[in-house]
Scaffold this motif. Structure first.
Motif, PDB file in Angstrom:
ATOM      1  N   SER A  11       0.864  -1.186   0.000  1.00 50.75           N
ATOM      2  CA  SER A  11       0.000   0.000   0.000  1.00 50.75           C
ATOM      3  C   SER A  11       0.897   1.230   0.000  1.00 50.75           C
ATOM      4  CB  SER A  11      -0.920  -0.002   1.226  1.00 50.75           C
ATOM      5  OG  SER A  11      -0.165  -0.020   2.426  1.00 50.75           O
ATOM      6  N   ARG A  22       1.188  -4.635   5.221  1.00 50.61           N
ATOM      7  CA  ARG A  22       1.112  -6.087   5.107  1.00 50.61           C
ATOM      8  C   ARG A  22       2.275  -6.626   4.283  1.00 50.61           C
ATOM      9  NH1 ARG A  22      -4.803  -8.706   4.747  1.00 50.61           N
ATOM     10  NH2 ARG A  22      -3.485 -10.335   3.898  1.00 50.61           N
ATOM     11  N   ALA A  67      -4.961  -5.953  13.719  1.00 54.29           N
ATOM     12  CA  ALA A  67      -4.554  -4.609  13.318  1.00 54.29           C
ATOM     13  C   ALA A  67      -4.881  -4.384  11.845  1.00 54.29           C
ATOM     14  CB  ALA A  67      -3.071  -4.398  13.582  1.00 54.29           C
ATOM     15  N   THR A  68      -5.327  -3.206  11.511  1.00 52.61           N
ATOM     16  CA  THR A  68      -5.717  -2.908  10.126  1.00 52.61           C
ATOM     17  C   THR A  68      -4.782  -1.932   9.431  1.00 52.61           C
ATOM     18  OG1 THR A  68      -7.180  -1.136  10.921  1.00 52.61           O
ATOM     19  CG2 THR A  68      -8.159  -3.331  10.633  1.00 52.61           C
ATOM     20  N   GLU A  69      -3.934  -1.228  10.202  1.00 53.12           N
ATOM     21  CA  GLU A  69      -3.111  -0.177   9.599  1.00 53.12           C
ATOM     22  C   GLU A  69      -1.676  -0.628   9.347  1.00 53.12           C
ATOM     23  OE1 GLU A  69      -2.085   0.046  13.872  1.00 53.12           O
ATOM     24  OE2 GLU A  69      -3.803  -0.516  12.633  1.00 53.12           O
ATOM     25  N   HIS A 105       6.300   3.868  12.980  1.00 59.48           N
ATOM     26  CA  HIS A 105       5.827   3.034  11.876  1.00 59.48           C
ATOM     27  C   HIS A 105       5.729   1.580  12.324  1.00 59.48           C
ATOM     28  CE1 HIS A 105       6.582   6.511   9.294  1.00 59.48           C
ATOM     29  NE2 HIS A 105       7.785   6.585   9.842  1.00 59.48           N
ATOM     30  N   SER A 140       4.638  -2.507  10.810  1.00 59.00           N
ATOM     31  CA  SER A 140       4.349  -3.407   9.695  1.00 59.00           C
ATOM     32  C   SER A 140       4.278  -4.835  10.220  1.00 59.00           C
ATOM     33  CB  SER A 140       5.428  -3.288   8.614  1.00 59.00           C
ATOM     34  OG  SER A 140       6.672  -3.776   9.090  1.00 59.00           O
ATOM     35  N   SER A 179       3.047   4.279   0.902  1.00 59.54           N
ATOM     36  CA  SER A 179       3.668   4.688   2.167  1.00 59.54           C
ATOM     37  C   SER A 179       4.944   5.439   1.866  1.00 59.54           C
ATOM     38  CB  SER A 179       3.974   3.470   3.032  1.00 59.54           C
ATOM     39  OG  SER A 179       4.752   3.836   4.157  1.00 59.54           O
TER      40      SER A 179
END
Length: 807
Positions: free
Chosen positions: A544, A658, A653-655, A623, A625, A546
């Motif tokens: 995504s 991935r 966690a959604t943020e 940050h 991940s 970033s």
């Protein structure tokens, strides 16, 4: 036929006209390299010729090499291609055995050197050719540098560089009017005596390296497959030429009435295709699957015409080539490819071919004729790849998984040639991160591990650079370094020891393993943390947008500290400790474990966020991940208490950034080790969607903006089906024992046969209803093992074992 040597030829010979000096430890051949002095500066193609007469029939063994590459013919029949891809210190030669009748014969070798526009993975020392008979008495008849070999440069080839993102080498524009059509049959004029090149030095016997020498090795791999490909469909034919080729496919312009004639030509079931004078045709071909192949096109007439044959993995949704959706669709899409141009001279049965293979699914064939009609006599594709076959099998109650197995293995095949490759269409480079996954899939699929052994050795050879570190890809003219790939190379050595054993090879590699780790550990800061090196610190492609992730490099502050890199270092040190234990090096094992534990404490102190129950990417905790969470699960030196907390936190966690298709391999390992099998199966959803999107192979990343449609780092679901769901894994180094720990998640059945040096390991797990499970295991003779069901272990006997469980 090609053969693989177990003993070196000419052992103990000394070059003629040379005396052995104490500091020269070399073994030379009776033949030597020859060159074409008139060829000039690359790029160019040359043809070598040697005519000879045998007084009696004989089976002749020859050793052959070329720089950059060669194609060898005996009496107009192709014998082989080469040389196997290597580097200056590992220059490979092929060995052939051919039966020859008494009488006259002729060797022909087509050689080429592309120079600065050669493939990224192609190394060159000095363009030339070498053929040496194993029987030294035949050297005066056919040995280069001894026999009367002749050579001539081949006119008509123009090399067209590809754009900067493609590393497969320049493509061809062949002018038939200036082409020497007699050369490949050894006829015509213009043949010149060859000039002598360097002597031949064996790598194993030469301890003094010179920058102008090749150190020779026997080829380690079998010949690549060459299979005639007939499954070609015609998707679109229109009246259009080169000038209109940049337009999207307009279905209303399709000439359906011409499809049948084209299909006959392409599949070899029809007659030649006639193209009248002053005619333009654009034909879109669909191979139906992903292939790597050598194209050949035979034509007659058509003087002044132009034929352009280009290849693509998929058609694009936009003219800029930035977006690909359903790969089955062509209407309204743009064909953007790479390929070759052929310009007929009007002669009869002119065969145009390429020097190197192409890859993809789709072709665009464009023909522009001028004042003379053109006959297309034959169109031929020869599929080429390493002869990798799945020796076992695995199938489940979920048909989607079975399709994923087929697609994933096809991807592995397409990325396996003279080395493993990241992708066959774009770069054709053997990257460490990709190769580790490809090797693991190979281990569970076949006993043929020659490509893996070559990869281990070539990556070690790549350390001969100013950094003394493994190149991220090799062979590669670029010489790039990726810190995480240095560590994955160490993991590759561990994988080989675990799955194959071979302590002699492992011990031989361990000196480089230790030095690799020590060089990276020299980057420790005053607080004990390990800083990212000054290099491309790729960890994974971001899934995504970033700003914190740049070109795959994870977030870090000015201190150059990143959690995922630290955790990968800890994991690698733990694997190195197991390697030292395997070799009986107890002191070195204890050192590696101590270092891992020290770094584990540092990581927990700097990166653990107690409030979130997760590891941050950076020391400022800005940050987050999935990557450090995944790697921490794989580390034995991280607190079990922390690890029990973080996986549930990661899953909800959604943020978090991935992991992508590549790093999902490690995510799947972590999910399995924490028994989150439903989550693992859910993460396979992108693979389940490939068929509907027309993907025949796994892409570089599951986004419409993916560059490559064929990236074998996405083939790892095969490995996880065997090792994590069916649960078959080595229980000891060298796979001398096995443990089977099934975890099927939502699956109701899973059946697999895994090849082992002692025979097949077969396991079948099936739910018979009402939480009643049947487990059947068959072990080959001489392989002990255990079945783990739940938290209980059951010993396995040789032969068939049957268990029934209720849950």
């Amino acid at each position: 036929m090609r053969i693989l040597l177990t003993d070196l030829p000419y052992n103990g010979q000394i070059p003629k006209n040379q005396s052995q000096k104490p500091w020269e430890q070399t073994t030379a051949w009776p033949s030597r390299w020859v060159i074409c002095g008139e060829a000039g500066t690359p790029p160019y193609v040359t043809v070598y010729r040697c005519r000879f007469t045998l007084s009696e029939a004989a089976n002749v063994r020859i050793h052959v090499s070329g720089d950059e590459r060669y194609e060898l013919f005996l009496d107009n029949q192709r014998i082989g291609r080469g040389s196997e891809r290597g580097d200056r210190s590992n220059w490979f030669y092929e060995t052939y055995e051919v039966g020859m009748a008494a009488g006259e014969h002729q060797w022909i070798a087509r050689c080429w050197a592309i120079g600065k526009h050669k493939p990224w993975a192609q190394v060159s020392v000095q363009p030339g050719f070498l053929l040496s008979p194993d029987d030294e008495t035949l050297a005066p008849l056919m040995g280069t540098g001894v026999a009367p070999w002749e050579v001539k440069p081949m006119p008509g080839y123009r090399f067209v560089p590809t754009h900067s993102g493609i590393g497969t080498g320049a493509k061809l524009d062949i002018d038939g009017a200036s082409f020497n059509w007699d050369a490949m049959s050894g006829e015509g004029g213009g043949w010149l005596p060859v000039q002598l090149g360097e002597y031949v030095y064996h790598r194993s016997d030469h301890y003094h390296f010179s920058s102008v020498q090749r150190l020779m090795r026997p080829a380690t791999l079998p010949p690549m497959l060459e299979i005639s490909l007939k499954t070609i469909a015609v998707r679109h034919v229109e009246q259009a030429g080169i000038l209109e080729s940049g337009q999207p496919i307009d279905a209303s312009r399709n000439l359906n009435e011409e499809h049948k004639n084209w299909i006959g030509l392409l599949t070899g079931t029809g007659q030649s295709t006639y193209i009248p004078a002053n005619t333009r045709r654009r034909v879109i071909l669909d191979l139906g699957d992903y292939f790597c192949f050598y194209p050949e096109l035979t034509v007659s007439g058509g003087k002044g015409s132009m034929i352009r044959l280009q290849w693509a993995e998929s058609l694009y949704d936009d003219a800029q080539g930035e977006r690909k959706t359903n790969r089955n669709d062509i209407a309204g899409k743009w064909f953007i490819g790479i390929g070759d141009t052929f310009r007929p001279d009007g002669g009869s049965s002119r065969k145009f071919d390429t020097l190197w293979w192409h890859a993809g699914r789709y072709a665009e064939l464009i023909i522009d004729t001028e004042g003379e009609a053109l006959n297309l006599n034959a169109f031929r594709l020869l599929e080429t790849r390493y002869p990798l076959q799945m020796e076992g099998s695995i199938s489940s109650s979920d048909g989607r998984l079975n399709q994923v197995v087929s697609t994933s293995f096809r991807t592995l095949q397409m990325c396996a040639h003279e080395t493993y490759m990241d992708c066959p269409y774009w770069e054709q480079l053997m990257y460490v991160g990709d190769t580790r996954i490809q090797s693991l899939v190979t281990y569970v699929s076949t006993l043929d591990d020659r490509l893996t052994r070559k990869a281990l050795d070539m990556f070690r050879a790549s350390r001969n650079n100013h950094l003394g570190l493994v190149n991220c890809s090799y062979p590669d003219q670029g010489g790039k370094h990726i810190s995480s790939f240095s560590l994955w190379w160490v993991a590759m050595v561990y994988d080989y020891a675990l799955w194959r054993g071979d302590p002699a090879l492992v011990r031989d590699l361990m000196g480089s393993v230790r030095e690799e780790l020590d060089r990276l550990l020299c980057q420790r800061a005053s607080n004990g943390a390990v800083k990212l090196p000054i290099s491309w610190n790729f960890m994974d492609w971001q899934t995504s947008p970033s700003e914190a992730w740049s070109s795959g490099t994870p977030p870090h502050g000015a201190d150059r500290l990143n959690a995922a890199y630290h955790l990968q270092m800890i994991h690698t040190l733990e694997l190195a400790a197991k390697l030292e234990a395997y070799l009986g090096e107890t002191e070195l094992e204890l050192r590696a474990r101590r270092l891992a534990q020290e770094l584990g404490s540092v990581v927990e102190q700097l990166f653990w966020n107690e409030q979130r129950g997760l590891f941050a990417d950076d020391t400022g905790h800005q940050h987050y991940s999935e990557h450090p969470q995944v790697l921490s699960i794989l580390c034995e030196s991280i607190s079990p208490t922390l690890k029990r907390r973080l996986m549930p936190e990661m899953l909800k966690a959604t943020e978090l950034m991935r992991t992508s298709v590549y790093f999902d391999h490690y995510t799947f390992e972590a999910l399995s080790s924490t028994r989150h099998m439903e989550a693992l199966l859910a993460r396979l959803e992108p693979w389940f969607g490939m068929e509907a999107n027309g993907l025949r192979t796994t892409p570089e990343i599951f986004l419409d903006t993916t560059r490559s449609d064929c990236h074998a780092w996405g083939a790892h679901p095969i490995y996880h089906l065997y090792t994590n769901l069916l649960g078959i894994r080595p229980a000891s180094m060298g796979f001398t024992s096995v443990v089977i720990r099934p975890q099927l998640g939502a699956l109701t059945s899973l059946h697999g046969k895994l090849p082992h040096s002692k025979g097949f390991i077969e396991a079948k797990v099936e739910c018979l209803g009402d939480c009643y499970w049947l487990v059947e295991v068959a072990l080959p003779n001489g392989l002990p093992g255990d079945l783990v069901w739940g938290n209980k272990s059951y010993p396995l006997q040789e032969g068939r074992n049957t268990f029934e469980f209720s849950v």
